[in-house]
Design an enzyme around this catalytic site. Structure first.
Site, PDB file in Angstrom:
ATOM      1  N   ASP A   1      24.366 -18.258  -9.134  1.00  0.00           N
ATOM      2  CA  ASP A   1      24.786 -18.400  -7.753  1.00  0.00           C
ATOM      3  C   ASP A   1      23.672 -17.891  -6.855  1.00  0.00           C
ATOM      4  OD1 ASP A   1      24.945 -15.731  -8.284  1.00  0.00           O
ATOM      5  OD2 ASP A   1      26.792 -15.407  -7.165  1.00  0.00           O
TER       6      ASP A   1
ATOM      7  N   THR B   1      24.106 -15.938  -3.524  1.00  0.00           N
ATOM      8  CA  THR B   1      24.308 -14.648  -2.877  1.00  0.00           C
ATOM      9  C   THR B   1      24.389 -13.536  -3.912  1.00  0.00           C
ATOM     10  OG1 THR B   1      25.520 -15.757  -1.109  1.00  0.00           O
ATOM     11  CG2 THR B   1      25.780 -13.375  -1.287  1.00  0.00           C
TER      12      THR B   1
ATOM     13  N   LYS C   1      38.827 -21.473   2.505  1.00  0.00           N
ATOM     14  CA  LYS C   1      37.506 -21.332   3.127  1.00  0.00           C
ATOM     15  C   LYS C   1      37.601 -20.906   4.593  1.00  0.00           C
ATOM     16  CE  LYS C   1      35.366 -24.810   0.149  1.00  0.00           C
ATOM     17  NZ  LYS C   1      34.612 -26.084   0.091  1.00  0.00           N
TER      18      LYS C   1
END
Length: 964
Positions: free
Chosen positions: A588, A590, A726
């Site tokens: 990923d 982050t 989200k």
């Protein structure tokens, strides 16, 4: 009536041996003397009132039943639960055929129905003791059935409260229904045959909600929950020798040497020493077994150290030191700062205001940032052992599962005039494996112990892992065995011809023997003679090298982290050579490629872009091209036409989040913010620059200092962020009395929920978002709406009802409820936050790519941001050809992939494309389509041609490695 309900509720959980099984009619009322016989004095003195109305709603009370009368009508057969009066429960026992003569149970009821009285004559021996059913699946015959694989799949009394009875609903008055469809299969099954060993399938301890009583150990102990002992050992005393031998002789080479050694023991067959193969084989096996035992010893030593760790458990009105292994479900424990949690706990209170605490979950998910947990207000006030010792109530919890990020439960406590049911969620759950940080102490009640904890549920069973080299050697051994058989056969044919021509060679004195017998004997002899084709020393060398490589990894200074004094730790030496065979790395963005330290850079409010550095080619002009300095934002907040939108925009920064303030000194403005999400922390600190300082968080309010004035916003509801939604929404009653919903999230979900006529600044904001993405900045959209009082009241009723259920899908239902109110939003603007790359990331990626390792990166950012991060990190370069897949449907995704794959293959045949310079950029939605069964092969054909794959706006549940 109240004692009747209390008694029958208690009977659902704890029945003495002589408790009768109700067949029909209304259950008899129980007196206080009856309850005293069921529990010990200290347990009987506590009175547990009837389940609350919300609890009844949860289990599904029939509409026709009066709320004040939980019993079914007398006309129905009383074969259901003794506490709920519902039609969706099964009989307590398998015996459902008491004579319905109206007299069988009458004598029992007329005598008072006390626990321990005589049973109806003739049927007492047929009743199954329920407590034995709970503990041992019911007597000798039931245990025999369980061993033979004929036991029921589960006990009917422990069906989840929301599950209907097997076979459909029954007709009123009959109690039969379509019972034939729900009959248990008692036929013998080899698949279920367990030889008396191993664990069975789901049973009464892990079906239905888990009821835990606070400060009531005797009641909790009757449920026989697993203890708090954990074991990560690979072997047990019973399985040590069988498993070790099974693992060693799963290698074809060892079977080959064992067979060869056995042939050497046959007189007249072996031309060599009888122990010439067995002794080297013993050395090889010994080396492998010793290596396994050393690793097993380390695991057991770690388990023993952990099980014997100490924590403080509430005993009476004081906390006493107790070993972890002795902690049980229902215990109230005290954990101090920097201590790990001994089991899965529900947070009751802490040393911090409002019951807050900070938790580090690095051992669970690798994240080092502190997560915030908060006790419910009703228990946060119990800050002393004396207060805790008087805490009563019951906790209805979900059953143990492996989901680390979800939890559903309710806590029922005494309240004025009755009971109060309070929902519990993951914010109150403290997981085993996590550590308490920046908090002096916390109190928590144990809900899961030992192998029922979420950490152990999510852990996989230790299995034997074999490297690619081992599997390759096995194949080569099979080839050599085939060659050996061929050579032995040919040599035996030659020996046979020589023996048949013995008249020519009389001086050799060949003995007379049976030709066929001698032929097969010669095959075995030549097998032993040529067995050196597979050298036994090779395998001893392999085992020795693996151990040495594991030692080198542990002592390697290049992978030693000096800041934390952490060396590399090789957990198993069986797979060290696999490190040289890595072909793909999935990462990923982050926290892996970036530092996960966010800094606020720019924002767009009402179509006006604010930045700390104004580009030279941009300035004051048209609205869609207007760029202003951040300092101008302070002035616009006072006199600009968009000042109201700026106010709400900054208020979302300061109030719509999960950040916790912690004062560093007596100065009111000297506050340090603890944020679960670094993005939220950056926005809260950014709001301070413009005079909006988040001051305090309480369970039902948030205080924000706006230019020196403290405003309190009443917190009505929070619709939390998750990877599906989200977005995050917060509903406040503002100081002006109006109810407002503030929402922030990804642009894709915010823009589609704007008011129907459209928002005048949407197009301008989208342009600003594209510019932020091109600079590699993380973006969020912010919106709001005013909610009429009547609409909120209707929605709040649905929200509260959904929030107090323990149905297993509370999170999904809450998402649906949030959709009811998150509409007709007014777009305020967008933010841009910078997350810098970690040191050495580009250099590391270049080294991996030179080793022909392909790297996939997943990120939740926009496409432009993902590509920019790929460029800055070295995943892609300016000369690379990018294949873009961004479609709305399954069919469109299939057509796009097929078209791109055909074009690549055509150019590859024409030598117009270099596969080393090919990268794939795909969005999360298209990736979800591509991973479906009918498309995964097509997608695999495409990705193996690409050097790099970047997936943007991807959800965490996506499992990319599954296609390999």
């Amino acid at each position: 009536m109240v004692s009747d309900r209390v008694g029958r509720q208690s009977l659902l959980l704890d029945l003495d041996d002589a408790q009768p099984t109700y067949s029909s009619g209304r259950p008899p009322p129980l007196s206080d003397d009856d309850l005293m016989r069921e529990y010990e004095d200290d347990c009987a003195e506590r009175t547990y009132a009837r389940p609350s109305v919300s609890y009844d709603d949860f289990v599904g009370r029939p509409p026709s039943m009066h709320p004040e009368s939980p019993h079914p009508q007398s006309g129905r057969r009383g074969t259901y639960s003794q506490v709920s009066g519902l039609d969706n429960f099964q009989p307590y026992s398998d015996i459902d055929d008491f004579p319905d003569d109206g007299q069988s149970m009458h004598g029992y009821y007329s005598s008072g129905g006390t626990v321990g009285d005589r049973l109806p004559s003739g049927d007492g021996g047929r009743l199954r003791n329920r407590s034995r059913v709970m503990g041992m699946s019911g007597g000798l015959m039931s245990r025999a059935k369980s061993i033979l694989g004929m036991a029921p799949e589960y006990l009917e009394i422990d069906l989840p409260l929301t599950e209907a009875r097997v076979g459909g609903s029954s007709q009123p008055g009959t109690g039969t229904g379509d019972w034939s469809k729900g009959q248990r299969d008692t036929r013998f099954s080899w698949e279920k045959f367990k030889f008396g060993f191993g664990r069975g399938k789901a049973g009464p301890s892990n079906l239905g909600p888990r009821i835990i009583y606070l400060n009531n150990s005797p009641a909790n102990s009757t449920n026989k929950y697993v203890n708090n002992h954990i074991s990560t050992a690979k072997y047990s005393p019973m399985t040590l020798v069988p498993k070790l031998l099974s693992e060693q002789f799963s290698k074809y080479a060892n079977i080959f040497f064992l067979f060869t050694g056995a042939l050497q023991q046959i007189p007249g067959v072996s031309p060599s020493n009888r122990y010439g193969t067995f002794i080297p084989l013993m050395f090889v096996l010994l080396a492998s077994i010793v290596r396994e035992l050393i690793e097993e010893f380390k695991r057991r030593a770690s388990d023993k150290s952990l099980n014997n760790s100490t924590t403080k458990v509430l005993k009476g009105s004081s906390f006493l030191s107790t070993k972890w292994i002795d902690v049980t479900v229902g215990d109230i424990v005290m954990v101090e700062s920097d201590e790990p949690f001994p089991a899965d706990l529900v947070l009751l209170a802490s040393s911090e205001p409002e019951g807050l605490c900070f938790v580090e979950t690095a051992n669970l998910d690798g994240e080092t940032n502190h997560k915030i947990k908060q006790a419910i207000p009703d228990t946060a006030v119990f800050v002393s052992p004396y207060d805790l010792s008087g805490l009563g109530g019951r906790l209805c919890s979900e059953q143990p599962n492996s989901s680390l990020y979800t939890y559903e439960a309710t806590l029922t406590m005494a309240a004025e005039g009755g009971e109060k049911t309070i929902p519990l969620a993951s914010d109150q759950l403290l997981l085993r494996g996590a550590t308490l940080r920046s908090t002096t102490w916390i109190y928590g009640v144990v809900v899961f112990t030992g192998h029922d904890t979420k950490l152990m549920k999510s852990a996989t069973t230790i299995s034997t892992k074999r490297s690619t080299v081992d599997r390759l050697v096995d194949k080569q051994v099979l080839v050599f065995v085939g060659i050996l058989i061929g050579i032995s056969f040919i040599s035996s044919i030659g020996a046979y011809r020589t023996n048949t021509a013995s008249s020519k060679f009389q001086y050799l004195f060949y003995p007379n023997s049976h030709a066929a017998k001698q032929f097969f004997s010669d095959i075995l002899t030549y097998w032993v003679l040529y067995s050196n084709l597979v050298p036994v020393s090779l395998f001893f060398t392999l085992e020795f090298i693996k151990s040495c490589q594991a030692s080198f990894i542990n002592d390697d200074l290049d992978i030693y982290h000096d800041k934390t004094d952490t060396p590399a730790a090789c957990q198993t030496s069986s797979l060290v050579e696999e490190l040289g065979r890595v072909e793909y790395i999935f990462s990923d963005k982050t926290g892996t490629l970036t530092c996960n330290k966010m800094e606020f850079r720019e924002c767009s409010i009402a179509g006006v872009r604010y930045t700390d550095e104004i580009p030279e080619d941009r300035g004051q002009g048209d609205v869609d091209a207007e760029v202003q300095n951040l300092n101008q934002l302070r002035e616009n907040l006072k006199v600009h036409s968009t000042k109201d939108m700026i106010h709400h925009f900054l208020l979302i920064w300061a109030a719509c989040h999960t950040v916790i303030p912690k004062r560093k000194s007596e100065e009111p403005s000297d506050i340090k913010y603890h944020a679960i999400s670094p993005d939220e922390g950056a926005l809260v600190e950014g709001a301070v620059q413009f005079g909006y300082q988040f001051m305090a968080r309480r369970p039902r309010s948030v205080t924000v200092n706006i230019n020196g004035r403290d405003d309190e916003y009443e917190l009505l509801a929070i619709c939390e962020f998750n990877s599906t939604r989200k977005r995050m929404s917060t509903i406040f009653r503002c100081p002006d009395g109006k109810i407002r919903l503030y929402c922030k999230g990804a642009d894709t979900v915010i823009l589609e929920r704007l008011a129907a006529p459209g928002n005048s600044i949407a197009e301008i904001t989208l342009q600003h978002l594209d510019e932020y993405a091109l600079h590699g900045l993380r973006t969020l959209c912010l919106a709001m709406r005013e909610i009429p009082e009547q609409e909120y009241e209707q929605w709040s009723h649905i929200f509260e009802k959904t929030n107090t259920t323990v149905s297993g899908n509370r999170a999904e239902e809450l998402d649906k409820v949030a959709e009811l109110i998150e509409h007709d939003l007014c777009l305020l603007g967008a933010t841009a936050i910078e997350d810098r790359l970690q040191d050495g990331v580009p250099e590391t990626i270049r080294v991996l790519q030179r080793a022909k390792i392909k790297i996939w990166m997943l990120t939740g950012d926009r496409q432009e941001t993902a590509i920019n991060i790929g460029l800055s990190s070295g995943l892609i370069d300016e000369d690379m050809t990018l294949v873009i897949v961004n479609e709305e449907s399954l069919e469109a995704t299939r057509d796009n992939i097929m078209k791109k794959l055909h074009a690549i293959r055509s150019q590859q045949q024409a030598h117009d494309i270099d596969l080393e310079e090919l990268g794939l950029v795909i969005d999360g939605r298209s990736l979800t389509y591509a991973l479906k069964k009918e498309m995964e092969v097509l997608f695999l054909d495409l990705v193996v041609l690409c050097k790099t794959v970047i997936c943007w706006q991807a959800d965490p549940p996506i499992s990319i490695p599954g296609i390999f």
